[in-house]
Design a protein around this motif. Sequence first.
Motif, PDB file in Angstrom:
ATOM      1  N   LEU A   1       0.836  -1.203   0.000  1.00 11.77           N
ATOM      2  CA  LEU A   1       0.000   0.000   0.000  1.00 11.77           C
ATOM      3  C   LEU A   1       0.873   1.257   0.000  1.00 11.77           C
ATOM      4  O   LEU A   1       0.607   2.213  -0.734  1.00 11.77           O
ATOM      5  CB  LEU A   1      -0.940  -0.021   1.207  1.00 11.77           C
ATOM      6  CG  LEU A   1      -1.977   1.089   1.275  1.00 11.77           C
ATOM      7  CD1 LEU A   1      -2.916   1.050   0.071  1.00 11.77           C
ATOM      8  CD2 LEU A   1      -2.775   0.975   2.579  1.00 11.77           C
ATOM      9  N   LEU A   2       1.924   1.234   0.792  1.00  5.30           N
ATOM     10  CA  LEU A   2       2.845   2.376   0.852  1.00  5.30           C
ATOM     11  C   LEU A   2       3.547   2.578  -0.493  1.00  5.30           C
ATOM     12  O   LEU A   2       3.704   3.711  -0.956  1.00  5.30           O
ATOM     13  CB  LEU A   2       3.869   2.142   1.969  1.00  5.30           C
ATOM     14  CG  LEU A   2       4.687   3.340   2.412  1.00  5.30           C
ATOM     15  CD1 LEU A   2       3.808   4.431   3.020  1.00  5.30           C
ATOM     16  CD2 LEU A   2       5.747   2.895   3.418  1.00  5.30           C
ATOM     17  N   VAL A   3       3.936   1.488  -1.138  1.00  2.86           N
ATOM     18  CA  VAL A   3       4.576   1.580  -2.466  1.00  2.86           C
ATOM     19  C   VAL A   3       3.584   2.135  -3.483  1.00  2.86           C
ATOM     20  O   VAL A   3       3.936   2.976  -4.317  1.00  2.86           O
ATOM     21  CB  VAL A   3       5.148   0.211  -2.906  1.00  2.86           C
ATOM     22  CG1 VAL A   3       5.522   0.222  -4.392  1.00  2.86           C
ATOM     23  CG2 VAL A   3       6.351  -0.157  -2.052  1.00  2.86           C
ATOM     24  N   GLY A   4       2.324   1.701  -3.420  1.00  2.00           N
ATOM     25  CA  GLY A   4       1.307   2.256  -4.309  1.00  2.00           C
ATOM     26  C   GLY A   4       1.217   3.764  -4.175  1.00  2.00           C
ATOM     27  O   GLY A   4       1.154   4.497  -5.165  1.00  2.00           O
ATOM     28  N   MET A   5       1.249   4.235  -2.916  1.00  2.00           N
ATOM     29  CA  MET A   5       1.198   5.681  -2.681  1.00  2.00           C
ATOM     30  C   MET A   5       2.455   6.358  -3.217  1.00  2.00           C
ATOM     31  O   MET A   5       2.370   7.432  -3.816  1.00  2.00           O
ATOM     32  CB  MET A   5       1.060   5.945  -1.176  1.00  2.00           C
ATOM     33  CG  MET A   5       0.842   7.399  -0.825  1.00  2.00           C
ATOM     34  SD  MET A   5      -0.824   7.957  -1.217  1.00  2.00           S
ATOM     35  CE  MET A   5      -0.479   9.262  -2.381  1.00  2.00           C
ATOM     36  N   LEU A   6       3.591   5.723  -3.056  1.00  2.44           N
ATOM     37  CA  LEU A   6       4.836   6.274  -3.588  1.00  2.44           C
ATOM     38  C   LEU A   6       4.739   6.464  -5.106  1.00  2.44           C
ATOM     39  O   LEU A   6       5.171   7.482  -5.648  1.00  2.44           O
ATOM     40  CB  LEU A   6       6.001   5.333  -3.252  1.00  2.44           C
ATOM     41  CG  LEU A   6       7.361   5.701  -3.827  1.00  2.44           C
ATOM     42  CD1 LEU A   6       7.910   6.943  -3.136  1.00  2.44           C
ATOM     43  CD2 LEU A   6       8.332   4.544  -3.677  1.00  2.44           C
ATOM     44  N   LEU A   7       4.137   5.488  -5.784  1.00  2.00           N
ATOM     45  CA  LEU A   7       4.034   5.527  -7.249  1.00  2.00           C
ATOM     46  C   LEU A   7       2.939   6.468  -7.753  1.00  2.00           C
ATOM     47  O   LEU A   7       2.880   6.763  -8.940  1.00  2.00           O
ATOM     48  CB  LEU A   7       3.780   4.112  -7.782  1.00  2.00           C
ATOM     49  CG  LEU A   7       4.878   3.080  -7.517  1.00  2.00           C
ATOM     50  CD1 LEU A   7       4.433   1.705  -7.998  1.00  2.00           C
ATOM     51  CD2 LEU A   7       6.194   3.482  -8.145  1.00  2.00           C
ATOM     52  N   ASP A   8       2.071   6.935  -6.857  1.00  3.10           N
ATOM     53  CA  ASP A   8       0.947   7.791  -7.241  1.00  3.10           C
ATOM     54  C   ASP A   8       1.438   9.222  -7.470  1.00  3.10           C
ATOM     55  O   ASP A   8       1.286  10.101  -6.632  1.00  3.10           O
ATOM     56  CB  ASP A   8      -0.145   7.744  -6.169  1.00  3.10           C
ATOM     57  CG  ASP A   8      -1.410   8.487  -6.588  1.00  3.10           C
ATOM     58  OD1 ASP A   8      -1.545   8.836  -7.781  1.00  3.10           O
ATOM     59  OD2 ASP A   8      -2.269   8.721  -5.723  1.00  3.10           O
ATOM     60  N   GLN A   9       2.046   9.404  -8.634  1.00  3.19           N
ATOM     61  CA  GLN A   9       2.637  10.693  -8.985  1.00  3.19           C
ATOM     62  C   GLN A   9       2.815  10.741 -10.496  1.00  3.19           C
ATOM     63  O   GLN A   9       3.489   9.880 -11.057  1.00  3.19           O
ATOM     64  CB  GLN A   9       3.992  10.807  -8.280  1.00  3.19           C
ATOM     65  CG  GLN A   9       4.745  12.053  -8.533  1.00  3.19           C
ATOM     66  CD  GLN A   9       6.034  12.074  -7.708  1.00  3.19           C
ATOM     67  OE1 GLN A   9       6.079  11.620  -6.580  1.00  3.19           O
ATOM     68  NE2 GLN A   9       7.075  12.604  -8.306  1.00  3.19           N
ATOM     69  N   GLN A  10       2.178  11.691 -11.138  1.00  5.46           N
ATOM     70  CA  GLN A  10       2.262  11.848 -12.588  1.00  5.46           C
ATOM     71  C   GLN A  10       1.943  10.545 -13.315  1.00  5.46           C
ATOM     72  O   GLN A  10       2.580  10.192 -14.317  1.00  5.46           O
ATOM     73  CB  GLN A  10       3.650  12.357 -12.996  1.00  5.46           C
ATOM     74  CG  GLN A  10       3.964  13.710 -12.442  1.00  5.46           C
ATOM     75  CD  GLN A  10       5.350  14.159 -12.819  1.00  5.46           C
ATOM     76  OE1 GLN A  10       6.310  13.406 -12.761  1.00  5.46           O
ATOM     77  NE2 GLN A  10       5.454  15.418 -13.224  1.00  5.46           N
TER      78      GLN A  10
END
Length: 192
Positions: A24-33
């Motif tokens: 879940l944390l990695v998903g948030m990290l990737l949530d950019q552009q």
Amino acid sequence: MLRELHLTGDPAADKLLNDDPFALLVGMLLDQQYPMEHAFAGPRKIADRMAGFELGKIAATDLDTFVELCVTPPAIHRYGGSMARRVHALAQHIIEHYDGDTEGIWLSGRPKPDGPEVLERLKALPGFGEQKAKIFLALLGKQRGVQPKGWRETTGAYGDRGSRRSIADVTDEKTLAEVRAFKKAAKAAAKG
């Protein structure tokens, strides 16, 4: 209240997000552009290529090998190489600072950390700034039952009940469309 996550439109990707806090944390990290649902599906792509999704295994993998794994089509992100480096750094950070326990970011300590402390811990993570940290804390509070004292105030508008401004508010296709509409309107207003 623990809500079943439906962020990607892919039941297997959503299951990984539900089962693994690091995913879940990695998903948030990737949530950019990058489209939200594709960002949060990134951990599943990594899991498929590594025969599972394990924080320790990611951190221990040679960086160049991990980057190659992440940029192989379909890549985990539009900027697969730089995001792979961030995922790798995030895994190493959690091992170094939280003994490999992702939930320790928001749960460890006596007394348990309050909203402002969790926000500071999130902002200290590789690839996380103020806004991303606030959105993730709102996601924890709204959908994962992690509600440290003061979390709503700490997250600002992202913590508002009934809002449709970020991934923290996505629970199905309808809310995904509402969040997209909000973001599009905000972008148009900014261009003004």
